[in-house]
Design a protein around this motif. Structure first.
Motif, PDB file in Angstrom:
ATOM      1  N   PRO A   1       1.217  18.697  -6.174  1.00 16.01           N
ATOM      2  CA  PRO A   1       1.727  17.358  -6.462  1.00 16.01           C
ATOM      3  C   PRO A   1       1.180  16.337  -5.477  1.00 16.01           C
ATOM      4  N   LEU A   2       1.366  15.083  -5.818  1.00 14.96           N
ATOM      5  CA  LEU A   2       0.956  13.979  -4.962  1.00 14.96           C
ATOM      6  C   LEU A   2       2.206  13.198  -4.582  1.00 14.96           C
ATOM      7  N   VAL A   3       2.471  13.107  -3.281  1.00 14.63           N
ATOM      8  CA  VAL A   3       3.639  12.378  -2.785  1.00 14.63           C
ATOM      9  C   VAL A   3       3.153  11.106  -2.112  1.00 14.63           C
ATOM     10  N   LEU A   4       3.523   9.963  -2.669  1.00 12.18           N
ATOM     11  CA  LEU A   4       3.048   8.673  -2.178  1.00 12.18           C
ATOM     12  C   LEU A   4       4.191   7.891  -1.553  1.00 12.18           C
ATOM     13  N   ARG A   5       4.048   7.597  -0.248  1.00  8.33           N
ATOM     14  CA  ARG A   5       5.053   6.803   0.459  1.00  8.33           C
ATOM     15  C   ARG A   5       4.703   5.330   0.355  1.00  8.33           C
TER      16      ARG A   5
ATOM     17  N   THR B   1       0.838  -1.196   0.000  1.00 10.23           N
ATOM     18  CA  THR B   1       0.000   0.000   0.000  1.00 10.23           C
ATOM     19  C   THR B   1       0.875   1.249   0.000  1.00 10.23           C
ATOM     20  N   PHE B   2       0.288   2.336  -0.487  1.00  5.73           N
ATOM     21  CA  PHE B   2       0.943   3.635  -0.510  1.00  5.73           C
ATOM     22  C   PHE B   2       0.102   4.620   0.306  1.00  5.73           C
ATOM     23  N   THR B   3       0.774   5.526   0.995  1.00  4.41           N
ATOM     24  CA  THR B   3       0.101   6.557   1.769  1.00  4.41           C
ATOM     25  C   THR B   3       0.388   7.927   1.178  1.00  4.41           C
ATOM     26  N   ASP B   4      -0.652   8.722   1.033  1.00  5.34           N
ATOM     27  CA  ASP B   4      -0.499  10.096   0.555  1.00  5.34           C
ATOM     28  C   ASP B   4       0.053  10.944   1.700  1.00  5.34           C
ATOM     29  N   ILE B   5       1.320  11.334   1.588  1.00 10.49           N
ATOM     30  CA  ILE B   5       1.964  12.116   2.646  1.00 10.49           C
ATOM     31  C   ILE B   5       2.217  13.559   2.208  1.00 10.49           C
TER      32      ILE B   5
ATOM     33  N   PRO C   1      -5.826   4.765  -0.608  1.00  3.70           N
ATOM     34  CA  PRO C   1      -6.869   5.713  -1.040  1.00  3.70           C
ATOM     35  C   PRO C   1      -6.455   6.599  -2.203  1.00  3.70           C
ATOM     36  N   ALA C   2      -5.173   6.908  -2.325  1.00  4.95           N
ATOM     37  CA  ALA C   2      -4.715   7.785  -3.411  1.00  4.95           C
ATOM     38  C   ALA C   2      -4.994   7.182  -4.782  1.00  4.95           C
ATOM     39  N   PHE C   3      -5.116   5.852  -4.850  1.00  8.15           N
ATOM     40  CA  PHE C   3      -5.357   5.191  -6.129  1.00  8.15           C
ATOM     41  C   PHE C   3      -6.839   5.203  -6.511  1.00  8.15           C
ATOM     42  N   SER C   4      -7.645   5.832  -5.684  1.00  8.12           N
ATOM     43  CA  SER C   4      -9.051   6.058  -6.023  1.00  8.12           C
ATOM     44  C   SER C   4      -9.338   7.540  -6.216  1.00  8.12           C
ATOM     45  N   LEU C   5      -8.292   8.358  -6.183  1.00  5.55           N
ATOM     46  CA  LEU C   5      -8.432   9.807  -6.294  1.00  5.55           C
ATOM     47  C   LEU C   5      -8.183  10.260  -7.725  1.00  5.55           C
TER      48      LEU C   5
ATOM     49  N   PRO D   1      -4.429   7.214 -10.345  1.00  6.37           N
ATOM     50  CA  PRO D   1      -3.212   6.487 -10.715  1.00  6.37           C
ATOM     51  C   PRO D   1      -3.502   4.999 -10.878  1.00  6.37           C
ATOM     52  N   LEU D   2      -2.623   4.339 -11.604  1.00  8.38           N
ATOM     53  CA  LEU D   2      -2.796   2.915 -11.897  1.00  8.38           C
ATOM     54  C   LEU D   2      -1.563   2.141 -11.442  1.00  8.38           C
ATOM     55  N   LEU D   3      -1.794   1.023 -10.736  1.00  4.99           N
ATOM     56  CA  LEU D   3      -0.713   0.112 -10.352  1.00  4.99           C
ATOM     57  C   LEU D   3      -1.065  -1.282 -10.837  1.00  4.99           C
ATOM     58  N   MET D   4      -0.235  -1.816 -11.717  1.00  6.19           N
ATOM     59  CA  MET D   4      -0.428  -3.170 -12.236  1.00  6.19           C
ATOM     60  C   MET D   4       0.669  -4.075 -11.674  1.00  6.19           C
ATOM     61  N   ARG D   5       0.248  -5.103 -10.953  1.00  8.51           N
ATOM     62  CA  ARG D   5       1.209  -6.027 -10.351  1.00  8.51           C
ATOM     63  C   ARG D   5       1.629  -7.099 -11.353  1.00  8.51           C
ATOM     64  N   ASN D   6       2.916  -7.349 -11.375  1.00  6.45           N
ATOM     65  CA  ASN D   6       3.490  -8.383 -12.231  1.00  6.45           C
ATOM     66  C   ASN D   6       3.285  -9.743 -11.566  1.00  6.45           C
TER      67      ASN D   6
END
Length: 617
Positions: free
Chosen positions: A513-517, A82-86, A480-484, A461-466
């Motif tokens: 900007p969007l900073v994702l940790r 997961t990523f957090t919007d910081i 949540p940032a991936f639904s924004l 944003p889009l994240l596709m897992r290999n």
């Protein structure tokens, strides 16, 4: 009235007749004189105040051929990370300003870029954002974008020890000039400090790092201004002489007069013009000479294609011959793959290699691009972002200077059909040893929702897992940032807090900007920082091979380029999954030296110095 006065003073019939005749004659002369004066005034007015000419018409992006209903979504699965919007916690106050106008100049919707780099060598990654400039509505002939207002300045943010960022733009001397687009980072003069190259409309700028927190504009001194409309750029030592060279992508033969073309849909909605309304522009290759200045070798090197419309670039050694090649993402014309011939020249083999078009032989709107080995077969592959209903092309490297269009067979096509992408990266988000794919998304048209019922301007944003043989969409559970929905453009990737997890910074058009940790997983990793000696100081162009205890072998080509308008952390992070050890790290330096490190410690960064190559340390 004079006519009335003449009639009133006449008394006899004869006198009245004669008086009337004289009065009528005078009236005719007066009327003729008045008409003459009116005609001349009108003619002079037309000469001194010509009406604004009607703008030429052009084509926008058509939606007529799109289906009436949205496509089915591709395969989905839970995310392992997961990523957090910081963004708020970083205290970054930057807001991009593209200066939108009623004339819909294409320039205003294409920026901006992001860089992740450590400019002061304190071990913490800093951030740089490119910005637009004031555009008058309209921009009349001779006018240029105005960056004087602080809201349009480019911005440098220094990361403090507590993880927050401070704006040091003015002290650093990096406010910029004109309408900025992209950024490229590297230590071009091998003095140990990272420098900045900023592209834009009209002129580009090279900022030398003075090693005291300030930068000096050395553009004119070193001869790298370029011109026209430049987009992405990257540093590459294409001839392996130890000095970094500079590749600059250029988009269109465009100015504000041409850009005022009237484009839109059948309903009369004005929209941004399609790039087919404009001619292409040649890319530029600057070769660094021994005295530190640069020369334009574009024609001699064979990369000066006047038909290209370049937005993104990526560097990799696609045929494993020890030489870095160049992939260029072009907008709505064929793509370009410049194979490095080793004699200072390149050959565009994209069409011959099967990477110039999609599988149906059609062009597409190539925007962002990255290159990496997603299936760990030892050869770098290519991923490109495009517009909705073009799908995002994924080219699998066959190992013989040919590529297979793998978009459909890997499920990437089905996942991405309704999306439009910009910044992108092969990112091992969960450190399992397989490169995943991240895309910063948004449509190019802010009017797209007036034309269709389901395509959106703002997109998440889009994240596709290999998954090994195919990819799956894990965005819904990646945070949540991936639904924004946002209007994303550039994106840079790097480890902001030095925890071995790759974080993401997204540039947002006319927004913050969007900073994702990256919150990480339990998978092991090893980080690698290269320091060249005979090779360029950053080790750009080095081939790094990481072999772990599970038998997995991963390759990495050191580069800060890729994505869209952006520059990423130069360090390499190799995810190890559940492997318990790294057996070897091989470094094949651009100088030709080879270096092997055995059994390095896990879950930490390792600095590899080329000067130790002879001792195999």
């Amino acid at each position: 009235m004079r006519f009335e006065r003449v009639i009133r003073h006449s008394t006899s019939p004869r006198g009245r007749t004669e008086g009337n005749s004289q009065a009528l004659a005078r009236l005719r002369r007066s009327l003729l004189f008045a008409v003459f004066i009116a005609f001349n005034v009108s003619a002079n007015a037309q000469q001194t105040a010509q009406p604004t000419p009607t703008p030429r018409t052009g084509r926008s992006y058509s939606t007529d051929e799109l289906p009436k209903t949205p496509p089915p979504s591709g395969p989905r699965a839970p995310s392992t990370v997961t990523f957090t919007d910081i963004t708020a916690a970083t205290k970054i106050a930057f807001k991009h300003a593209g200066s939108p106008t009623s004339l819909k100049y294409l320039l205003e919707t294409m920026g901006g870029g992001v860089a992740i780099f450590d400019y002061d060598n304190d071990g913490r990654m800093d951030l740089f954002f490119t910005n637009g400039a004031l555009l008058k509505d309209p921009m009349t002939k001779g006018m240029m974008p105005d960056k004087s207002d602080p809201k349009f300045w480019n911005r440098l943010y220094h990361q403090k020890a507590d993880g927050t960022f401070e704006d040091v733009t003015e002290r650093a001397g990096l406010k910029g000039e004109g309408f900025s687009m992209g950024v490229a980072t590297a230590d071009y003069d091998n003095d140990g400090y990272v420098d900045l190259y900023v592209t834009g409309y009209g002129e580009n700028h090279l900022y030398h790092n003075n090693r005291d927190g300030t930068f000096a504009d050395v553009t004119k001194k070193l001869g790298v201004a370029g011109g026209g409309w430049s987009t992405s750029a990257g540093w590459i030592d294409y001839d392996r002489d130890g000095r970094l060279d500079l590749f600059v992508a250029r988009y269109l033969d465009w100015d504000f007069e041409k850009g005022a073309a009237l484009c839109g849909d059948a309903r009369g909605t004005r929209a941004y013009c399609h790039p087919e309304n404009f001619k292409g522009a040649t890319n530029i290759l600057f070769h660094q000479k021994p005295d530190g200045s640069f020369e334009d070798v574009s024609v001699k090197a064979g990369i000066a294609d006047p038909d290209g419309k370049a937005l993104g670039i990526a560097f990799a050694d696609f045929d494993n011959d020890g030489l870095m090649d160049i992939f260029v993402a072009n907008d709505s014309v064929r793509q370009s793959l410049y194979h490095n011939k080793g004699d200072g020249r390149f050959e565009d083999i994209a069409v011959m290699a099967g990477a110039g078009y999609d599988e149906d032989g059609k062009t597409y709107a190539g925007m962002g691009v990255d290159a990496a080995d997603y299936d760990n077969d030892g050869f770098a592959d290519v991923f490109i972002t495009t517009l909705s209903y073009q799908t995002y092309p994924l080219y699998h490297n066959n190992g013989d200077r040919s590529f297979t269009y793998a978009t459909k067979q890997t499920a990437v096509g089905q996942i991405t059909l309704a999306y439009s992408g910009w910044g992108t990266h092969f990112i091992d988000a969960d450190n399992d040893g397989l490169r995943d794919i991240f895309v910063a998304q948004s449509h190019v048209l802010d009017t797209i929702e007036l034309s269709t019922g389901y395509l959106k301007y703002r997109q998440p944003p889009l994240l596709m897992r290999n998954m090994g043989k195919e990819f799956t969409n894990v965005s819904a559970t990646a945070g949540p940032a991936f639904s924004l929905p946002i209007v994303a453009r550039g994106a840079a990737f790097g480890d902001l807090n030095n925890d071995g997890q790759i974080d993401i910074v997204i540039g947002v058009l006319n927004g913050s900007p969007l900073v994702l940790r990256n919150n990480g997983t339990k998978n092991h990793w090893v980080g690698i920082r290269l320091v060249g000696s005979k090779s360029n100081r950053d080790g750009l162009g080095a081939r790094v091979i990481v072999s772990d205890s599970s038998g997995r072998r991963q390759i990495f080509d050191a580069s800060t380029a890729g994505s869209y308008l952006s520059a990423s952390d130069p360090r390499i992070i190799a995810g190890l999954g559940n492997a318990s050890a790294v057996r070897t790290i091989e470094v094949h330096w651009p100088s030709g030296r080879t270096q092997t490190i055995t059994n390095p410690e896990l879950d930490r960064y390792l600095t590899i110095n080329e000067r130790d190559a002879a001792n195999a340390k």
